[in-house]
Write a protein that holds these residues in place. Structure first.
Motif, PDB file in Angstrom:
ATOM      1  N   TYR A  75     -23.760  31.004  23.391  1.00  0.00           N
ATOM      2  CA  TYR A  75     -24.442  30.471  24.490  1.00  0.00           C
ATOM      3  C   TYR A  75     -24.546  31.730  25.700  1.00  0.00           C
ATOM      4  CZ  TYR A  75     -23.682  25.728  22.777  1.00  0.00           C
ATOM      5  OH  TYR A  75     -23.640  24.600  22.084  1.00  0.00           O
ATOM      6  N   ARG A  76     -25.723  31.542  26.116  1.00  0.00           N
ATOM      7  CA  ARG A  76     -26.136  32.494  27.142  1.00  0.00           C
ATOM      8  C   ARG A  76     -25.227  32.726  28.370  1.00  0.00           C
ATOM      9  NH1 ARG A  76     -32.093  32.671  28.971  1.00  0.00           N
ATOM     10  NH2 ARG A  76     -32.420  33.416  27.070  1.00  0.00           N
ATOM     11  N   THR A  77     -24.699  31.417  28.521  1.00  0.00           N
ATOM     12  CA  THR A  77     -23.577  31.274  29.712  1.00  0.00           C
ATOM     13  C   THR A  77     -22.470  31.805  29.526  1.00  0.00           C
ATOM     14  OG1 THR A  77     -23.063  29.071  28.831  1.00  0.00           O
ATOM     15  CG2 THR A  77     -24.688  29.066  30.819  1.00  0.00           C
ATOM     16  N   ASP A  78     -21.957  31.704  28.104  1.00  0.00           N
ATOM     17  CA  ASP A  78     -20.653  32.564  28.042  1.00  0.00           C
ATOM     18  C   ASP A  78     -20.907  34.222  27.681  1.00  0.00           C
ATOM     19  OD1 ASP A  78     -19.172  30.359  26.866  1.00  0.00           O
ATOM     20  OD2 ASP A  78     -20.779  30.016  25.890  1.00  0.00           O
ATOM     21  N   VAL A  79     -22.097  34.633  27.316  1.00  0.00           N
ATOM     22  CA  VAL A  79     -22.262  36.102  27.693  1.00  0.00           C
ATOM     23  C   VAL A  79     -22.161  36.363  29.077  1.00  0.00           C
ATOM     24  CG1 VAL A  79     -24.359  37.850  27.281  1.00  0.00           C
ATOM     25  CG2 VAL A  79     -23.786  36.064  25.496  1.00  0.00           C
ATOM     26  N   ARG A  80     -22.836  35.755  29.788  1.00  0.00           N
ATOM     27  CA  ARG A  80     -23.075  36.113  31.090  1.00  0.00           C
ATOM     28  C   ARG A  80     -21.491  36.050  31.593  1.00  0.00           C
ATOM     29  NH1 ARG A  80     -27.049  33.441  35.545  1.00  0.00           N
ATOM     30  NH2 ARG A  80     -28.595  34.516  34.325  1.00  0.00           N
ATOM     31  N   ALA A  81     -20.656  35.070  31.499  1.00  0.00           N
ATOM     32  CA  ALA A  81     -19.551  34.936  31.980  1.00  0.00           C
ATOM     33  C   ALA A  81     -18.314  36.049  31.508  1.00  0.00           C
ATOM     34  CB  ALA A  81     -18.809  33.700  31.646  1.00  0.00           C
ATOM     35  N   ASP A  82     -18.805  36.617  30.327  1.00  0.00           N
ATOM     36  CA  ASP A  82     -18.112  37.757  29.860  1.00  0.00           C
ATOM     37  C   ASP A  82     -18.776  39.140  29.713  1.00  0.00           C
ATOM     38  OD1 ASP A  82     -15.490  38.257  28.748  1.00  0.00           O
ATOM     39  OD2 ASP A  82     -16.172  38.053  26.850  1.00  0.00           O
ATOM     40  N   ALA A  83     -19.657  39.093  30.814  1.00  0.00           N
ATOM     41  CA  ALA A  83     -20.450  40.448  30.745  1.00  0.00           C
ATOM     42  C   ALA A  83     -19.573  41.746  31.042  1.00  0.00           C
ATOM     43  CB  ALA A  83     -21.482  40.416  32.070  1.00  0.00           C
ATOM     44  N   GLY A  84     -18.624  41.925  31.378  1.00  0.00           N
ATOM     45  CA  GLY A  84     -17.562  42.913  31.542  1.00  0.00           C
ATOM     46  C   GLY A  84     -17.285  43.332  30.305  1.00  0.00           C
ATOM     47  N   LYS A  85     -17.168  42.592  29.281  1.00  0.00           N
ATOM     48  CA  LYS A  85     -16.626  42.791  28.090  1.00  0.00           C
ATOM     49  C   LYS A  85     -17.532  43.168  26.747  1.00  0.00           C
ATOM     50  CE  LYS A  85     -12.131  40.872  29.070  1.00  0.00           C
ATOM     51  NZ  LYS A  85     -11.136  39.839  28.409  1.00  0.00           N
ATOM     52  N   ILE A  86     -18.795  42.349  26.956  1.00  0.00           N
ATOM     53  CA  ILE A  86     -19.693  42.402  25.815  1.00  0.00           C
ATOM     54  C   ILE A  86     -21.130  42.455  26.529  1.00  0.00           C
ATOM     55  CG2 ILE A  86     -18.321  40.937  24.226  1.00  0.00           C
ATOM     56  CD1 ILE A  86     -20.080  38.656  25.350  1.00  0.00           C
ATOM     57  N   ASP A  87     -22.086  42.661  25.712  1.00  0.00           N
ATOM     58  CA  ASP A  87     -23.678  42.641  26.009  1.00  0.00           C
ATOM     59  C   ASP A  87     -24.327  41.419  25.248  1.00  0.00           C
ATOM     60  OD1 ASP A  87     -23.530  44.887  27.834  1.00  0.00           O
ATOM     61  OD2 ASP A  87     -23.842  46.344  26.207  1.00  0.00           O
ATOM     62  N   GLY A  88     -25.516  40.996  25.759  1.00  0.00           N
ATOM     63  CA  GLY A  88     -26.222  40.202  25.319  1.00  0.00           C
ATOM     64  C   GLY A  88     -27.584  40.403  24.791  1.00  0.00           C
ATOM     65  N   VAL A  89     -28.056  39.885  23.826  1.00  0.00           N
ATOM     66  CA  VAL A  89     -29.432  40.269  23.320  1.00  0.00           C
ATOM     67  C   VAL A  89     -30.188  39.083  23.053  1.00  0.00           C
ATOM     68  CG1 VAL A  89     -30.664  41.287  21.443  1.00  0.00           C
ATOM     69  CG2 VAL A  89     -28.417  42.310  21.931  1.00  0.00           C
ATOM     70  N   ASP A  90     -31.385  38.789  23.843  1.00  0.00           N
ATOM     71  CA  ASP A  90     -32.094  37.679  23.962  1.00  0.00           C
ATOM     72  C   ASP A  90     -33.117  37.856  22.412  1.00  0.00           C
ATOM     73  OD1 ASP A  90     -31.486  36.531  26.250  1.00  0.00           O
ATOM     74  OD2 ASP A  90     -32.712  38.063  27.493  1.00  0.00           O
ATOM     75  N   PHE A  91     -33.334  36.511  22.203  1.00  0.00           N
ATOM     76  CA  PHE A  91     -34.091  36.666  20.834  1.00  0.00           C
ATOM     77  C   PHE A  91     -35.288  35.333  20.989  1.00  0.00           C
ATOM     78  CE2 PHE A  91     -30.261  34.383  19.901  1.00  0.00           C
ATOM     79  CZ  PHE A  91     -30.553  33.173  19.148  1.00  0.00           C
ATOM     80  N   PRO A  92     -36.328  35.372  20.560  1.00  0.00           N
ATOM     81  CA  PRO A  92     -37.239  34.145  20.829  1.00  0.00           C
ATOM     82  C   PRO A  92     -36.973  32.912  20.220  1.00  0.00           C
ATOM     83  CG  PRO A  92     -38.396  35.998  19.356  1.00  0.00           C
ATOM     84  CD  PRO A  92     -37.045  36.570  20.043  1.00  0.00           C
ATOM     85  N   GLU A  93     -36.341  33.182  18.968  1.00  0.00           N
ATOM     86  CA  GLU A  93     -36.036  31.763  18.251  1.00  0.00           C
ATOM     87  C   GLU A  93     -34.956  30.985  18.872  1.00  0.00           C
ATOM     88  OE1 GLU A  93     -37.186  35.153  15.426  1.00  0.00           O
ATOM     89  OE2 GLU A  93     -35.803  34.960  17.186  1.00  0.00           O
ATOM     90  N   ALA A  94     -34.416  31.343  20.046  1.00  0.00           N
ATOM     91  CA  ALA A  94     -33.551  30.610  20.758  1.00  0.00           C
ATOM     92  C   ALA A  94     -34.422  29.441  21.347  1.00  0.00           C
ATOM     93  CB  ALA A  94     -32.941  31.431  21.871  1.00  0.00           C
ATOM     94  N   ALA A  95     -35.402  29.662  21.874  1.00  0.00           N
ATOM     95  CA  ALA A  95     -36.072  28.469  22.300  1.00  0.00           C
ATOM     96  C   ALA A  95     -36.287  27.189  21.425  1.00  0.00           C
ATOM     97  CB  ALA A  95     -37.719  28.929  22.680  1.00  0.00           C
ATOM     98  N   LYS A  96     -36.048  27.562  20.119  1.00  0.00           N
ATOM     99  CA  LYS A  96     -36.157  26.397  19.217  1.00  0.00           C
ATOM    100  C   LYS A  96     -34.817  25.810  19.025  1.00  0.00           C
ATOM    101  CE  LYS A  96     -40.330  27.658  17.736  1.00  0.00           C
ATOM    102  NZ  LYS A  96     -41.477  26.535  17.858  1.00  0.00           N
ATOM    103  N   ALA A  97     -33.853  26.138  20.067  1.00  0.00           N
ATOM    104  CA  ALA A  97     -32.342  25.530  19.489  1.00  0.00           C
ATOM    105  C   ALA A  97     -31.681  25.208  20.944  1.00  0.00           C
ATOM    106  CB  ALA A  97     -31.592  26.490  18.937  1.00  0.00           C
ATOM    107  N   VAL A  98     -32.686  24.663  21.930  1.00  0.00           N
ATOM    108  CA  VAL A  98     -31.940  24.464  23.140  1.00  0.00           C
ATOM    109  C   VAL A  98     -31.065  23.012  23.169  1.00  0.00           C
ATOM    110  CG1 VAL A  98     -32.552  24.039  25.564  1.00  0.00           C
ATOM    111  CG2 VAL A  98     -34.048  25.374  24.203  1.00  0.00           C
ATOM    112  N   ASN A  99     -29.786  23.540  23.799  1.00  0.00           N
ATOM    113  CA  ASN A  99     -28.843  22.040  23.783  1.00  0.00           C
ATOM    114  C   ASN A  99     -28.896  21.368  24.961  1.00  0.00           C
ATOM    115  OD1 ASN A  99     -28.149  22.826  20.983  1.00  0.00           O
ATOM    116  ND2 ASN A  99     -26.019  22.637  21.442  1.00  0.00           N
ATOM    117  N   ASP A 100     -29.068  19.963  25.076  1.00  0.00           N
ATOM    118  CA  ASP A 100     -28.812  19.387  26.113  1.00  0.00           C
ATOM    119  C   ASP A 100     -27.504  18.789  26.258  1.00  0.00           C
ATOM    120  OD1 ASP A 100     -31.556  19.307  26.908  1.00  0.00           O
ATOM    121  OD2 ASP A 100     -31.953  17.313  25.825  1.00  0.00           O
ATOM    122  N   TYR A 101     -26.683  18.800  27.480  1.00  0.00           N
ATOM    123  CA  TYR A 101     -25.566  18.921  27.555  1.00  0.00           C
ATOM    124  C   TYR A 101     -25.194  17.126  28.340  1.00  0.00           C
ATOM    125  CZ  TYR A 101     -23.473  23.498  26.729  1.00  0.00           C
ATOM    126  OH  TYR A 101     -23.154  24.482  26.270  1.00  0.00           O
TER     127      TYR A 101
END
Length: 272
Positions: A208-234
């Motif tokens: 999840y994007r939120t996990d990448v943001r929370a761990d930004a000091g150790k990893i990087d994140g790459v966005d991709f357009p297909e993510a819009a097809k797989a949005v999770n409601d909580y």
């Protein structure tokens, strides 16, 4: 005779006036009593104490830990106890009788396990949404820029297991992008999949994007357009067999409050 009649009339009038004043005084007193009663009911009903046990998706760990502290501060005498993990495993624990007050899942499908078993106290409420991102080691050494790059020769990818919400979302995104890959590991929650990237055991993971943001000091994140097809409601719900029903209702309400929404959106969650 005239004097006696006047005296009788005056007595009757005095009695009537006294009765009227008494009735007015009684009405005023009753109204005040009613007001005091109604104003005191909410305060007694709003009193929350004891331990509130919350089963929540692993991706909520950072934000819910913060919200738990704020909830305790707002309700002195309460303690919020969390059990974080894969939503599917948590749901199974709840229907198997594990004592819990609240369930916050990373997908409606995992919440359905609980509602189908009649273990939710009411209709679940969707409080946030989350999207996927490609997590890569700091500096992105494999130069991954798209979902298709994950299927490259020799690429090692970690995914969540398909029964876990992040795994189900990953499969949806991969299908949307026409990408076929074989992960080197399937993890039981999103934090475990992310850890594989942190340790350098894999080249990438779909988390999840939120996990990448929370761990930004150790990893990087790459966005991709297909993510819009797989949005999770909580969704979140108080549980029918909650040991602390009052605490459960209060916590569910707090998670949907303006203060909680600020914490969640700052972490990268989206409004439903």
């Amino acid at each position: 005779m005239t004097t006696m009649r006047r005296t009788a009339i005056s007595a009757v009038a005095a009695l009537a006036l006294a009765a009227g004043l008494s009735a007015c005084g009684s009405g005023t007193s009753g109204s005040t009593s009613g007001k005091d009663s109604s104003s005191s009911a909410p305060s007694s009903g709003a009193k929350v104490s004891g331990t509130v046990t919350v089963f929540a998706a692993a991706s909520l760990q950072g934000t819910f830990t913060d919200l738990g502290k704020k909830f305790e501060a707002a309700h002195p005498g309460t303690t919020v106890k969390f059990n974080f993990g894969g939503s599917s495993a948590l749901a199974q624990s709840i229907v198997s009788g594990a004592p819990a007050d609240v369930f916050a899942a990373a997908s409606p499908a995992t919440m359905k396990t609980v509602t189908d078993a009649k273990d939710a106290a009411g209709d679940p409420a969707v409080f946030v949404r989350n999207t996927l991102e490609i997590a890569v080691p700091k500096g992105n050494p494999k130069h991954i820029s798209s979902l298709k790059d994950l299927a490259g020769s020799g690429m090692k990818v970690a995914l969540c297991a398909k029964q876990v919400p992040c795994g189900s979302a990953a499969l949806t995104a991969l299908k949307a992008g026409g990408v076929d890959l074989t992960p080197v590991t399937l993890e039981q929650d999103v934090k475990a999949a992310l850890t594989k990237v942190e340790l350098g055991e894999v080249d990438a993971s779909l988390v999840y994007r939120t996990d990448v943001r929370a761990d930004a000091g150790k990893i990087d994140g790459v966005d991709f357009p297909e993510a819009a097809k797989a949005v999770n409601d909580y969704p979140i719900a108080a549980l029918a067999k909650a040991p602390n029903a009052g605490g459960a209702a209060a916590f569910v309400a707090y998670v949907q409050s303006a203060e909680a929404k600020q914490v969640l959106t700052a972490a990268g969650f989206q409004a439903p």
